[in-house]
Scaffold this active site. Structure first.
Site, mmCIF file in Angstrom:
data_model
loop_
_atom_site.group_PDB
_atom_site.id
_atom_site.type_symbol
_atom_site.label_atom_id
_atom_site.label_comp_id
_atom_site.label_asym_id
_atom_site.label_seq_id
_atom_site.Cartn_x
_atom_site.Cartn_y
_atom_site.Cartn_z
ATOM 1 C CG HIS A 110 -6.408 -1.221 24.088
ATOM 2 N ND1 HIS A 110 -6.296 -1.994 25.069
ATOM 3 C CD2 HIS A 110 -7.824 -0.358 24.121
ATOM 4 C CE1 HIS A 110 -7.294 -1.938 25.864
ATOM 5 N NE2 HIS A 110 -8.260 -1.115 25.363
ATOM 6 C CB CYS B 45 -4.437 -5.940 22.645
ATOM 7 S SG CYS B 45 -5.561 -4.840 23.604
ATOM 8 C CB CYS C 210 -5.995 -3.475 28.668
ATOM 9 S SG CYS C 210 -5.219 -4.746 27.432
ATOM 10 C CB CYS D 213 -0.878 0.102 1.224
ATOM 11 S SG CYS D 213 -0.079 0.316 2.842
ATOM 12 C CB CYS E 184 -2.016 -4.142 25.620
ATOM 13 S SG CYS E 184 -2.990 -2.653 25.262
ATOM 14 C CB CYS F 210 -12.186 -52.369 10.220
ATOM 15 S SG CYS F 210 -12.588 -53.291 11.751
ATOM 16 C CG HIS G 72 -16.995 -52.869 10.935
ATOM 17 N ND1 HIS G 72 -15.876 -53.104 9.991
ATOM 18 C CD2 HIS G 72 -17.627 -51.742 9.920
ATOM 19 C CE1 HIS G 72 -15.810 -52.559 8.997
ATOM 20 N NE2 HIS G 72 -16.614 -51.631 8.939
ATOM 21 C CB CYS H 50 -5.312 0.014 3.460
ATOM 22 S SG CYS H 50 -3.840 0.978 2.766
#
Length: 514
Positions: A73, A68, A50, A6, A47, A169, A463, A99
């Site tokens: 935040h 976070c 917080c 971007c 963070c 099986c 089975h 963006c």
């Protein structure tokens, strides 16, 4: 994720020290190859608003700020400071807040790969699993051969029956589950197995690698697994012969083999692909009833074996010391002390039973390091480390000196399972009064069901079949050579013997020897 980058990232790259900023963040807070880096990440990655350690932490690319993503935040910081770019500290991807998308940049990707390789070398890794990318020669071949086989959403590539070679099986149902384990599939189809045995023909894992090639070759005729059966008889002699065998025993025999098909001698230090995927850590806390001193041990586990109502064990009903009723994983549970007859037992009920405190009694006194004498105690099991793929084993076969029978109790299980309530960290939070059930809504401890192994019949004559999830919402029933489409209701209504579930948001990077 945007693939073209971007303008905001391009603008950042005009600054003189942008590469150093990206490199330092990857080196110290994403890849963390050195012990010092890992310690710094553990201390610093919180963070700044917080104090949370999780909730998808991002680091601002313009200043020193961690925030976070889950609680937005980092969004507030980006808006206030007009710093539009941040790096996800878990995956290392770059997010642009202007963006509103993750953006890709080749130069940033090269820096990330360089730092990841450095981290791997510091950790002593010989080689790691990475996504396949074509070489120049392969790109040229792709240009010369423009025809492609597209994988449609309803594609059946990978679905193939297995011929029953005489009471095999038990093997076929587990092979179907393993060949549709996403991580094993990616590992073997990218040719990551390196055999160190003198004779690869006797390597059980080499044969599994060949099975993946057979399953995803596009052939639809049932495969005859005679080579695998011979190797199973060779490596696990207790499974040899044409008698009926236990599918769970076959799975355990496969899980305790290393990448060279040999029985693992050091399970705590094994680094094979099977161990990396299926191994977790089980924490056992033994608490003295006199001084409340706690002795903690952590052991590896490859599956979680759960007792069922109707067994001769004393695990049911729930003891008065266990926690009260409530809603967990979308299921309503009975109050403490009861298992109601009007509603079926759930997988969560079994897990609550598995992780409840158990009084060991006067006949099993332990020597307390605090009291320096033998005292009665309680023992509680919790999950210290979750495996990438969890295997839940419902103990339907009861063997004792007086009794041999199959337990047919119906146990309901969900498509998505949150293991947060059964983690050791959740227990510590509850003890400190910090844990809330709502905290697990954005949990990284969630599993998604992808395979169910069932047993029909009795202990003497039965089975095995399996349900496997081919795509996000397509299920198929594997009954030896016959593969049929199944509904979600068919899966959830089945009895259930072995349940396989991968973590919904795991970071799939594997260390592979050789």
């Amino acid at each position: 994720m945007s693939s073209a980058g971007c303008v905001h990232l391009s603008s950042l790259k005009q600054e003189a020290h942008w590469k150093q900023s990206v490199r330092l963040i990857h080196q110290w807070f994403v890849c963390c190859g050195s012990l010092e880096a890992r310690k710094r990440k553990a201390r610093s990655c919180v963070c700044h608003l917080c104090g949370a350690h999780f909730n998808r932490l991002h680091s601002c690319l313009s200043c020193v700020f961690f925030g976070c993503f889950g609680r937005r935040h980092i969004h507030e910081h980006a808006k206030t400071k007009r710093h539009p770019l941040a790096i996800d500290l878990y995956h290392g991807t770059i997010y642009c807040f202007q963006c509103q998308d993750y953006v890709y940049d080749r130069d940033c990707e090269l820096i990330a790969r360089e730092e990841q390789r450095k981290a791997w070398r510091l950790q002593g890794a010989a080689g790691w699993y990475t996504n396949w990318e074509p070489t120049r020669r392969e790109l040229e071949l792709l240009r010369q051969n423009p025809k492609r086989r597209k994988i449609a959403p309803n594609s059946t590539i990978g679905l193939r029956g297995l011929v029953n070679l005489g009471n095999t099986c038990f093997m076929n149902c587990i092979v179907q589950a393993l060949t549709h384990t996403p991580l094993l599939r990616d590992f073997f189809l990218s040719d990551r197995h390196r055999c160190a045995m003198e004779s690869p023909d006797s390597c059980l894992v080499c044969e599994m690698s060949r099975l993946f090639q057979e399953f995803y070759s596009g052939f639809r005729s049932p495969h005859i697994p005679y080579r695998l059966l011979h190797l199973v008889w060779t490596h696990a002699r207790h499974l040899a012969g044409y008698e009926q065998q236990d599918a769970h025993e076959f799975l355990i025999a496969g899980e305790t083999r290393d990448d060279n098909g040999k029985k693992g001698t050091h399970p705590n230090h094994c680094n094979c692909i099977i161990d990396q995927i299926f191994t977790g850590g089980l924490q056992s806390d033994v608490t003295c009833q006199v001084c409340n001193g706690v002795s903690t041990t952590i052991d590896p586990f490859w599956d979680i074996s759960l007792d069922l109502p109707g067994s001769s064990s004393s695990f049911w009903p729930l003891s008065p010391n266990s926690e009260g009723g409530g809603i967990t994983n979308g299921e309503k549970h009975a109050p403490t002390g009861t298992v109601p007859l009007t509603s079926p037992t759930s997988l969560t009920d079994c897990l609550r039973r598995f992780t409840r405190p158990e009084h060991l009694g006067s006949s099993a006194k332990i020597k307390c390091s605090g009291c320096h004498s033998y005292q009665e105690s309680t023992k509680q099991l919790t999950m210290k480390k979750l495996p990438i793929v969890a295997c839940f084993h419902l103990k339907r076969f009861e063997h004792s000196a007086k009794l041999r029978r199959k337990i047919t109790t119906y146990v309901s299980f969900p498509l998505d399972l949150d293991m947060t309530p059964f983690m050791a960290s959740s227990k510590e939070s509850r003890m400190n009064g910090q844990y809330q059930q709502g905290d697990s809504l954005n949990s990284e401890n969630k599993y998604s069901l992808f395979a169910v192994v069932n047993h029909q019949g009795t202990l003497e004559s039965g089975h095995y079949t399996s349900f496997i999830r081919q795509h996000k919402d397509q299920w198929f029933k594997c009954d030896d050579a016959i593969i049929t489409h199944a509904s979600v209701r068919d899966v959830l209504d089945s009895e259930g013997y072995i349940l396989l579930c991968p973590l919904s948001c795991a970071r799939f990077v594997f260390e592979c020897r050789g």
